[in-house]
Design a protein around this motif. Structure first.
Motif, mmCIF file in Angstrom:
data_model
loop_
_atom_site.group_PDB
_atom_site.id
_atom_site.type_symbol
_atom_site.label_atom_id
_atom_site.label_comp_id
_atom_site.label_asym_id
_atom_site.label_seq_id
_atom_site.Cartn_x
_atom_site.Cartn_y
_atom_site.Cartn_z
ATOM 1 N N ALA A 251 105.580 9.530 52.697
ATOM 2 C CA ALA A 251 105.514 8.059 52.665
ATOM 3 C C ALA A 251 104.317 7.500 53.440
ATOM 4 C CB ALA A 251 106.802 7.460 53.227
ATOM 5 N N ASN A 252 103.610 8.362 54.175
ATOM 6 C CA ASN A 252 102.438 7.943 54.958
ATOM 7 C C ASN A 252 102.757 6.825 55.947
ATOM 8 O OD1 ASN A 252 100.652 9.754 53.552
ATOM 9 N ND2 ASN A 252 100.629 8.309 51.841
ATOM 10 N N VAL A 253 103.946 6.902 56.564
ATOM 11 C CA VAL A 253 104.341 5.828 57.480
ATOM 12 C C VAL A 253 103.453 5.768 58.719
ATOM 13 C CG1 VAL A 253 106.746 5.743 56.727
ATOM 14 C CG2 VAL A 253 106.086 7.324 58.559
ATOM 15 N N GLU A 254 102.769 6.877 59.028
ATOM 16 C CA GLU A 254 101.883 6.882 60.194
ATOM 17 C C GLU A 254 100.700 5.935 60.024
ATOM 18 O OE1 GLU A 254 100.233 10.166 57.542
ATOM 19 O OE2 GLU A 254 102.195 9.306 58.042
ATOM 20 N N ASN A 255 100.478 5.452 58.806
ATOM 21 C CA ASN A 255 99.418 4.473 58.571
ATOM 22 C C ASN A 255 99.836 3.060 58.968
ATOM 23 O OD1 ASN A 255 97.781 6.476 57.480
ATOM 24 N ND2 ASN A 255 98.470 6.088 55.379
ATOM 25 N N TYR A 256 101.125 2.900 59.276
ATOM 26 C CA TYR A 256 101.641 1.559 59.536
ATOM 27 C C TYR A 256 102.309 1.402 60.900
ATOM 28 C CZ TYR A 256 101.088 1.559 54.466
ATOM 29 O OH TYR A 256 100.576 1.683 53.202
ATOM 30 N N ILE A 257 102.782 2.496 61.482
ATOM 31 C CA ILE A 257 103.490 2.408 62.760
ATOM 32 C C ILE A 257 102.979 3.460 63.741
ATOM 33 C CG2 ILE A 257 105.597 1.458 61.736
ATOM 34 C CD1 ILE A 257 106.808 4.311 62.024
ATOM 35 N N VAL A 258 103.218 3.187 65.020
ATOM 36 C CA VAL A 258 102.811 4.111 66.073
ATOM 37 C C VAL A 258 103.745 3.899 67.265
ATOM 38 C CG1 VAL A 258 101.173 2.502 67.155
ATOM 39 C CG2 VAL A 258 100.780 4.968 67.332
ATOM 40 N N SER A 259 103.930 4.930 68.060
ATOM 41 C CA SER A 259 104.704 4.794 69.291
ATOM 42 C C SER A 259 103.868 4.079 70.349
ATOM 43 C CB SER A 259 105.123 6.171 69.805
ATOM 44 O OG SER A 259 105.809 6.063 71.029
ATOM 45 N N ALA A 260 104.533 3.296 71.197
ATOM 46 C CA ALA A 260 103.816 2.560 72.239
ATOM 47 C C ALA A 260 104.582 2.607 73.553
ATOM 48 C CB ALA A 260 103.600 1.114 71.813
ATOM 49 N N VAL A 261 103.831 2.549 74.642
ATOM 50 C CA VAL A 261 104.393 2.337 75.980
ATOM 51 C C VAL A 261 104.466 0.825 76.191
ATOM 52 C CG1 VAL A 261 103.872 2.516 78.434
ATOM 53 C CG2 VAL A 261 103.549 4.500 76.944
ATOM 54 N N ILE A 262 105.627 0.340 76.547
ATOM 55 C CA ILE A 262 105.843 -1.108 76.725
ATOM 56 C C ILE A 262 106.374 -1.353 78.137
ATOM 57 C CG2 ILE A 262 107.097 -3.127 75.878
ATOM 58 C CD1 ILE A 262 107.291 -1.643 73.146
#
Length: 267
Positions: A251-262
């Protein structure tokens, strides 16, 4: 997102995580049937190692606590101190709570909140098995925390707030329960590009899989600021794309989301 009620979303998420909670220890991973939340070809230990947990951390918790859920390691950013009161939003099988328990010691306390009764039962059983006496697992929704005002020093969470259909309320609640000077230190998913409609509207496949509910970096910053937090940081981790691509293969979801430190501080 399509016109799906908040209650439908919560019921969908609760159903998926009930399946995960009921998995036998020997077969556990975050991937209940069609959960779509991680790489189905590896076990929970391998998944958590990819997320940044050390071998020592992975062997320090009871069997059945680490379900391979998450998108980072909030322990690495929380800078927990002895004697602190820690709250874990979406505590699952208790993995991050047990790690936090070791850091705050007997003088401290760790509260885990989860909306899935089966997860709470699993975490409590794990606490007994591991002889953890400073952990407290409570059934509740993170939008309506079963925690008193100004009683918590640190809030941690691992890839859970994105699952909430009312994120502003989650951050308001986090602000309410923190003491002055208390801090938020979480790992979560943010969007880096507009999600295509076929991803954004696929509730069954995607919402419980940490994708469709994600907000952008600017949206998360705005929500935290609106809730009253200062020193707000939302730091995307591009290296997380290496494991995110396996959540929904093809689905190539890595093109739209990423993990973040908040992060954020309550003044």
């Amino acid at each position: 997102m399509n016109q799906v009620s908040n209650d439908q979303i919560r019921q969908n998420v609760r159903s998926r995580y009930k399946e995960i909670a009921l998995l036998p220890v020997e077969t556990e991973s975050c991937c209940a049937p069609s959960a779509g939340c991680c790489d189905t070809s590896v076990n929970s230990v391998d998944i958590s190692a990819k997320l940044g947990y050390s071998d020592e951390e992975l062997t320090a918790v009871p069997d059945g606590a680490n379900l391979g859920l998450g998108c980072g390691n909030p322990q690495a950013i929380a800078e927990l101190q002895s004697g602190e009161v820690v709250l874990d939003l979406g505590s699952g099988g208790g993995f991050d709570c047990f790690l936090a328990s070791r850091q705050v010691g007997e003088a401290g306390r760790v509260i885990g909140v989860d909306m899935t009764p089966e997860m709470i039962s699993r975490a409590r059983g794990n606490a007994t098995k591991g002889k953890f006496t400073n952990t407290d697992f409570r059934l509740g929704e993170i939008e309506h925390l079963p925690v008193a005002d100004q009683t918590v020093d640190v809030i941690i969470s691992n890839c859970v707030i994105n699952l909430s259909p009312a994120k502003e309320q989650v951050f308001d609640e986090a602000f309410r329960v923190l003491r002055s000077g208390g801090r938020l230190a979480i790992s979560d998913i943010v969007t880096t590009a507009e999600l295509p409609p076929e991803i954004k509207n696929d509730l069954n496949l995607m919402y419980a899989g940490c994708i469709s509910g994600a907000s952008s970096v600017d949206e998360v910053k705005a929500m935290l600021t609106q809730s009253g937090f200062t020193d707000v940081v939302v730091e995307p981790k591009d290296e997380s794309k290496a494991f995110i691509k396996d959540w929904v293969p093809g689905a190539n979801v890595e093109n739209y989301i990423v993990s973040a430190v908040i992060k954020g501080i309550k003044p």
